[in-house]
Scaffold this motif. Structure first.
Motif, PDB file in Angstrom:
ATOM      1  N   LEU A 103       0.822  -1.211   0.000  1.00  0.00           N
ATOM      2  CA  LEU A 103       0.000   0.000   0.000  1.00  0.00           C
ATOM      3  C   LEU A 103       0.859   1.266   0.000  1.00  0.00           C
ATOM      4  O   LEU A 103       0.541   2.234  -0.700  1.00  0.00           O
ATOM      5  N   LEU A 104       1.942   1.261   0.759  1.00  0.00           N
ATOM      6  CA  LEU A 104       2.815   2.434   0.769  1.00  0.00           C
ATOM      7  C   LEU A 104       3.516   2.593  -0.581  1.00  0.00           C
ATOM      8  O   LEU A 104       3.665   3.706  -1.086  1.00  0.00           O
ATOM      9  N   THR A 105       3.904   1.502  -1.191  1.00  0.00           N
ATOM     10  CA  THR A 105       4.514   1.557  -2.518  1.00  0.00           C
ATOM     11  C   THR A 105       3.530   2.136  -3.533  1.00  0.00           C
ATOM     12  O   THR A 105       3.909   2.953  -4.382  1.00  0.00           O
ATOM     13  N   ILE A 106       2.270   1.739  -3.433  1.00  0.00           N
ATOM     14  CA  ILE A 106       1.241   2.284  -4.327  1.00  0.00           C
ATOM     15  C   ILE A 106       1.144   3.795  -4.151  1.00  0.00           C
ATOM     16  O   ILE A 106       1.049   4.544  -5.127  1.00  0.00           O
ATOM     17  N   ILE A 107       1.168   4.261  -2.908  1.00  0.00           N
ATOM     18  CA  ILE A 107       1.098   5.701  -2.663  1.00  0.00           C
ATOM     19  C   ILE A 107       2.306   6.406  -3.280  1.00  0.00           C
ATOM     20  O   ILE A 107       2.174   7.426  -3.952  1.00  0.00           O
ATOM     21  N   TYR A 108       3.490   5.851  -3.068  1.00  0.00           N
ATOM     22  CA  TYR A 108       4.691   6.471  -3.651  1.00  0.00           C
ATOM     23  C   TYR A 108       4.617   6.513  -5.175  1.00  0.00           C
ATOM     24  O   TYR A 108       5.018   7.493  -5.796  1.00  0.00           O
ATOM     25  N   LYS A 109       4.095   5.460  -5.780  1.00  0.00           N
ATOM     26  CA  LYS A 109       4.076   5.388  -7.240  1.00  0.00           C
ATOM     27  C   LYS A 109       2.939   6.188  -7.874  1.00  0.00           C
ATOM     28  O   LYS A 109       3.112   6.737  -8.956  1.00  0.00           O
ATOM     29  N   HIS A 110       1.773   6.219  -7.228  1.00  0.00           N
ATOM     30  CA  HIS A 110       0.584   6.724  -7.909  1.00  0.00           C
ATOM     31  C   HIS A 110      -0.034   7.975  -7.304  1.00  0.00           C
ATOM     32  O   HIS A 110      -0.926   8.558  -7.912  1.00  0.00           O
ATOM     33  N   SER A 111       0.387   8.386  -6.139  1.00  0.00           N
ATOM     34  CA  SER A 111      -0.219   9.552  -5.502  1.00  0.00           C
ATOM     35  C   SER A 111       0.620  10.794  -5.773  1.00  0.00           C
ATOM     36  O   SER A 111       1.842  10.727  -5.852  1.00  0.00           O
ATOM     37  N   ASP A 112      -0.063  11.911  -5.864  1.00  0.00           N
ATOM     38  CA  ASP A 112       0.660  13.177  -5.958  1.00  0.00           C
ATOM     39  C   ASP A 112       0.627  13.902  -4.615  1.00  0.00           C
ATOM     40  O   ASP A 112       0.934  15.078  -4.531  1.00  0.00           O
ATOM     41  N   GLY A 113       0.256  13.173  -3.571  1.00  0.00           N
ATOM     42  CA  GLY A 113       0.171  13.764  -2.238  1.00  0.00           C
ATOM     43  C   GLY A 113       1.527  14.017  -1.614  1.00  0.00           C
ATOM     44  O   GLY A 113       2.568  13.554  -2.099  1.00  0.00           O
ATOM     45  N   THR A 114       1.506  14.753  -0.508  1.00  0.00           N
ATOM     46  CA  THR A 114       2.723  15.075   0.225  1.00  0.00           C
ATOM     47  C   THR A 114       2.782  14.398   1.584  1.00  0.00           C
ATOM     48  O   THR A 114       3.785  14.491   2.282  1.00  0.00           O
ATOM     49  N   HIS A 115       1.688  13.727   1.971  1.00  0.00           N
ATOM     50  CA  HIS A 115       1.623  13.118   3.298  1.00  0.00           C
ATOM     51  C   HIS A 115       0.833  11.809   3.210  1.00  0.00           C
ATOM     52  O   HIS A 115      -0.169  11.729   2.517  1.00  0.00           O
ATOM     53  N   ALA A 116       1.321  10.799   3.921  1.00  0.00           N
ATOM     54  CA  ALA A 116       0.619   9.517   4.037  1.00  0.00           C
ATOM     55  C   ALA A 116       0.523   9.164   5.515  1.00  0.00           C
ATOM     56  O   ALA A 116       1.413   9.506   6.305  1.00  0.00           O
ATOM     57  N   VAL A 136      -7.543  -7.447  13.575  1.00  0.00           N
ATOM     58  CA  VAL A 136      -6.470  -6.553  13.131  1.00  0.00           C
ATOM     59  C   VAL A 136      -7.099  -5.496  12.231  1.00  0.00           C
ATOM     60  O   VAL A 136      -7.893  -5.818  11.336  1.00  0.00           O
ATOM     61  N   ASN A 137      -6.754  -4.238  12.477  1.00  0.00           N
ATOM     62  CA  ASN A 137      -7.234  -3.124  11.671  1.00  0.00           C
ATOM     63  C   ASN A 137      -6.035  -2.376  11.098  1.00  0.00           C
ATOM     64  O   ASN A 137      -5.095  -2.065  11.825  1.00  0.00           O
ATOM     65  N   LEU A 138      -6.100  -2.090   9.802  1.00  0.00           N
ATOM     66  CA  LEU A 138      -5.052  -1.355   9.110  1.00  0.00           C
ATOM     67  C   LEU A 138      -5.715  -0.258   8.294  1.00  0.00           C
ATOM     68  O   LEU A 138      -6.677  -0.514   7.567  1.00  0.00           O
ATOM     69  N   SER A 139      -5.201   0.948   8.427  1.00  0.00           N
ATOM     70  CA  SER A 139      -5.686   2.080   7.641  1.00  0.00           C
ATOM     71  C   SER A 139      -4.480   2.764   7.004  1.00  0.00           C
ATOM     72  O   SER A 139      -3.501   3.051   7.689  1.00  0.00           O
ATOM     73  N   VAL A 140      -4.567   2.983   5.700  1.00  0.00           N
ATOM     74  CA  VAL A 140      -3.510   3.677   4.967  1.00  0.00           C
ATOM     75  C   VAL A 140      -4.194   4.740   4.116  1.00  0.00           C
ATOM     76  O   VAL A 140      -5.133   4.434   3.375  1.00  0.00           O
ATOM     77  N   CYS A 141      -3.763   5.987   4.251  1.00  0.00           N
ATOM     78  CA  CYS A 141      -4.371   7.056   3.459  1.00  0.00           C
ATOM     79  C   CYS A 141      -3.332   8.110   3.097  1.00  0.00           C
ATOM     80  O   CYS A 141      -2.235   8.130   3.651  1.00  0.00           O
ATOM     81  N   ASP A 142      -3.709   8.948   2.147  1.00  0.00           N
ATOM     82  CA  ASP A 142      -2.824  10.015   1.708  1.00  0.00           C
ATOM     83  C   ASP A 142      -3.645  11.268   1.445  1.00  0.00           C
ATOM     84  O   ASP A 142      -4.870  11.251   1.555  1.00  0.00           O
ATOM     85  N   ASN A 143      -2.952  12.346   1.088  1.00  0.00           N
ATOM     86  CA  ASN A 143      -3.634  13.607   0.805  1.00  0.00           C
ATOM     87  C   ASN A 143      -3.480  14.009  -0.662  1.00  0.00           C
ATOM     88  O   ASN A 143      -3.431  15.182  -0.989  1.00  0.00           O
ATOM     89  N   GLY A 144      -3.426  13.023  -1.545  1.00  0.00           N
ATOM     90  CA  GLY A 144      -3.318  13.313  -2.965  1.00  0.00           C
ATOM     91  C   GLY A 144      -4.525  14.072  -3.486  1.00  0.00           C
ATOM     92  O   GLY A 144      -5.541  14.194  -2.807  1.00  0.00           O
ATOM     93  N   SER A 145      -4.420  14.559  -4.718  1.00  0.00           N
ATOM     94  CA  SER A 145      -5.472  15.414  -5.258  1.00  0.00           C
ATOM     95  C   SER A 145      -6.704  14.655  -5.704  1.00  0.00           C
ATOM     96  O   SER A 145      -7.769  15.226  -5.836  1.00  0.00           O
ATOM     97  N   GLU A 146      -6.571  13.360  -5.960  1.00  0.00           N
ATOM     98  CA  GLU A 146      -7.731  12.592  -6.399  1.00  0.00           C
ATOM     99  C   GLU A 146      -7.612  11.157  -5.924  1.00  0.00           C
ATOM    100  O   GLU A 146      -6.584  10.736  -5.419  1.00  0.00           O
TER     101      GLU A 146
END
Length: 171
Positions: free
Chosen positions: A76-89, A100-110
């Motif tokens: 999931l973090l690799t996906i954010i690095y490759k596909h997100s234009d965000g600055t924070h994850a 078990v609960n896992l949440s991964v999010c970012d602040n990309g534009s879309e």
């Protein structure tokens, strides 16, 4: 020739780590996950992405589910690095009793994942569909939604079974 062999050795070790990550027993799970996040971040030196990680110091996830969480975070973090234009994850991991609960999010534009995720076509992104399949096999849940006000939020939840019913699924 020596340089080529050294490079090949590094690539083989990296591939082995992808297939079966080594979680060091001398470190806590949280420390292992922090090390993972740092190594994924180091693989994308051209990206300026701040990664915030939240999990209890006493986080315990039974084997082999700890390997699954490790792999999920890496993908999931690799996906954010490759596909997100965000600055924070943001990555959050918790366990309550046997869940078990896992949440991964970012602040990309879309959110490019939501519509494609719903089409159920694994051709557009094998990583997300591999995760979806693994979580489904565990009778867990996975949702992809917009992260307000911008970006993507992926939430995963699954039960850790006390018996060995899933031992070969994860390992």
């Amino acid at each position: 020739m020596i340089e080529t062999l050294d490079n090949l050795n590094v690539r083989i070790r990296n591939q082995m780590q992808d297939y079966h990550p080594v979680i060091l027993k001398t470190l806590t799970l949280k420390e292992n996950l922090i090390s993972l996040i740092e190594s994924v971040s180091a693989a994308f030196p051209q990206r300026s992405l701040k990664v915030s990680f939240d999990c209890p110091d006493t986080l315990f996830i039974a084997e082999p589910y700890d390997l699954l969480v490790y792999r999920l975070i890496k993908e999931l973090l690799t996906i954010i690095y490759k596909h997100s234009d965000g600055t924070h994850a943001w990555i959050t991991v918790s366990s309550e009793k046997d869940t078990v609960n896992l949440s991964v999010c970012d602040n990309g534009s879309e959110n490019p994942l939501n519509e494609k995720f719903e089409t159920n076509s694994p051709l557009w992104h094998k990583g997300i569909f591999s995760i979806k399949e693994q979580i489904s096999d565990l009778n867990g849940t996975m949702s992809i939604s917009d992260n307000s006000p911008h970006g993507v939020r992926i939430e995963i939840s699954f039960l850790m079974k006390g018996d060995v019913s899933y031992q070969y699924f994860v390992s």
